[in-house]
Design an enzyme around this catalytic site. Structure first.
Site, PDB file in Angstrom:
ATOM      1  CG  ASP A 234       2.235   0.637   8.965  1.00  0.00           C
ATOM      2  OD1 ASP A 234       2.659   0.209   7.881  1.00  0.00           O
ATOM      3  OD2 ASP A 234       2.522   1.765   9.403  1.00  0.00           O
TER       4      ASP A 234
ATOM      5  CG  ASN B  17       8.704   8.634   4.077  1.00  0.00           C
ATOM      6  OD1 ASN B  17       8.138   7.662   4.578  1.00  0.00           O
ATOM      7  ND2 ASN B  17       8.850   8.749   2.792  1.00  0.00           N
TER       8      ASN B  17
ATOM      9  CG  PHE C 215       3.138  13.760   5.066  1.00  0.00           C
ATOM     10  CD1 PHE C 215       2.079  13.048   4.521  1.00  0.00           C
ATOM     11  CD2 PHE C 215       3.079  15.141   5.096  1.00  0.00           C
ATOM     12  CE1 PHE C 215       0.984  13.711   4.013  1.00  0.00           C
ATOM     13  CE2 PHE C 215       1.987  15.811   4.585  1.00  0.00           C
ATOM     14  CZ  PHE C 215       0.936  15.097   4.039  1.00  0.00           C
TER      15      PHE C 215
ATOM     16  CG  HIS D 216       1.758   3.855   6.034  1.00  0.00           C
ATOM     17  ND1 HIS D 216       2.591   2.909   6.592  1.00  0.00           N
ATOM     18  CD2 HIS D 216       2.587   4.721   5.379  1.00  0.00           C
ATOM     19  CE1 HIS D 216       3.842   3.182   6.288  1.00  0.00           C
ATOM     20  NE2 HIS D 216       3.871   4.279   5.565  1.00  0.00           N
TER      21      HIS D 216
ATOM     22  CG  ASN E  77      10.585   4.796   4.336  1.00  0.00           C
ATOM     23  OD1 ASN E  77      11.682   4.250   4.390  1.00  0.00           O
ATOM     24  ND2 ASN E  77       9.871   4.841   3.231  1.00  0.00           N
TER      25      ASN E  77
ATOM     26  CE1 TYR F 221      -1.783   9.377   1.811  1.00  0.00           C
ATOM     27  CE2 TYR F 221      -1.915  11.596   2.717  1.00  0.00           C
ATOM     28  CZ  TYR F 221      -1.503  10.732   1.723  1.00  0.00           C
ATOM     29  OH  TYR F 221      -0.814  11.210   0.644  1.00  0.00           O
TER      30      TYR F 221
END
Length: 185
Positions: free
Chosen positions: A90, A65, A63, A19, A111, A14
Site C-alpha cells: 500500500d 514493521n 507484522f 495496509h 515501515n 487486519y
C-alpha cells in the site's frame, strides 16, 4: 525463479484493511493459480508457475514493521537475487486506485519497505505500490492504514488488484517498460 511478496499484517482484525492490500493481491493471484499457502520463512508461502516461470509467493507474518526478516529468510534460502524480488504494498502518497511499478528506491516512509531495505541491504528490488490515498485531515495516518475500505472504494480496489496482476505478468516476462507505460496512468 522470482519471488512476489505481498505486505500486510497477520490476523483477522487486519484482513480487510488498507495496509493489507499486498496480502489481498497475493491471495487473489494464488486463487487464480490454485495455490495454497503454508507456514515457513516466518510467513505464509506458496509455490507455483506462471508463464513458465517458477514463482514463490510470500506473505510475511512478522507484522508490517518487521517484514524484512521474513523476506530475507526466503531470499537467502533460495538464493534469489534482489532483482528477482517484487514487493506489493500500500502507498498513501498515491491516490486511491493508482499503481506504480519501480525497480529501486527509498522506503518513502513505509515501515515494511524500511525493514526490507535494512534486511536485504539493497534498494535494487522491484515494487508495485498500490494507491490507497491520503487520510482525511482529522485522521491519524496509522489509524487510516488500519481502517477498512468503504463500500464505494471496493470496486476501485478490485480494479487496482486486476491491473496489478497484469503488471506482474509483464514483470515476469521482463517487459517492465511496457508495464510502466500501460499502468502508470
Amino acid at each position: 525463479m522470482k519471488v512476489i511478496v505481498g505486505l500486510g499484517n497477520p490476523g483477522p482484525q487486519y484482513a480487510e484493511t488498507r495496509h493489507n492490500v499486498g496480502f489481498l493481491f497475493l491471495d487473489g493471484l494464488a486463487e487464480v493459480l490454485g495455490l495454497q499457502f503454508r507456514a515457513k520463512f516466518q510467513g505464509l508461502w506458496a509455490e507455483g508457475f506462471l508463464q513458465g516461470e517458477r514463482l514463490l509467493f510470500l506473505k510475511p507474518q512478522t507484522f508490517m514493521n518487521l517484514s524484512g526478516r521474513s523476506v530475507k529468510e526466503l531470499v537467502n534460502f533460495y538464493k534469489v537475487a534482489a532483482e528477482d524480488v517484487l514487493i506489493v504494498y500500500d502507498d498513501m502518497d498515491l491516490p486511491l486506485g493508482k499503481l506504480r511499478l519501480r525497480d529501486h528506491g527509498s522506503a518513502g516512509g513505509h515501515n515494511g519497505i524500511k525493514s526490507i531495505l535494512a534486511e536485504l541491504g539493497t534498494e535494487s528490488f522491484w515494487r508495485i505500490k498500490l494507491g490507497i490515498g491520503r487520510p482525511p485531515k482529522e485522521w491519524d495516518p496509522a489509524r487510516y492504514v488500519l481502517s477498512t475500505f468503504g463500500e464505494s472504494e471496493l470496486p476501485i480496489i478490485e480494479d487496482l488488484l486486476e491491473r496489478a496482476e497484469k503488471v506482474v505478468g509483464l514483470w515476469i516476462k521482463g517487459d517492465t517498460s511496457r508495464a510502466m507505460n500501460l499502468y502508470h496512468r
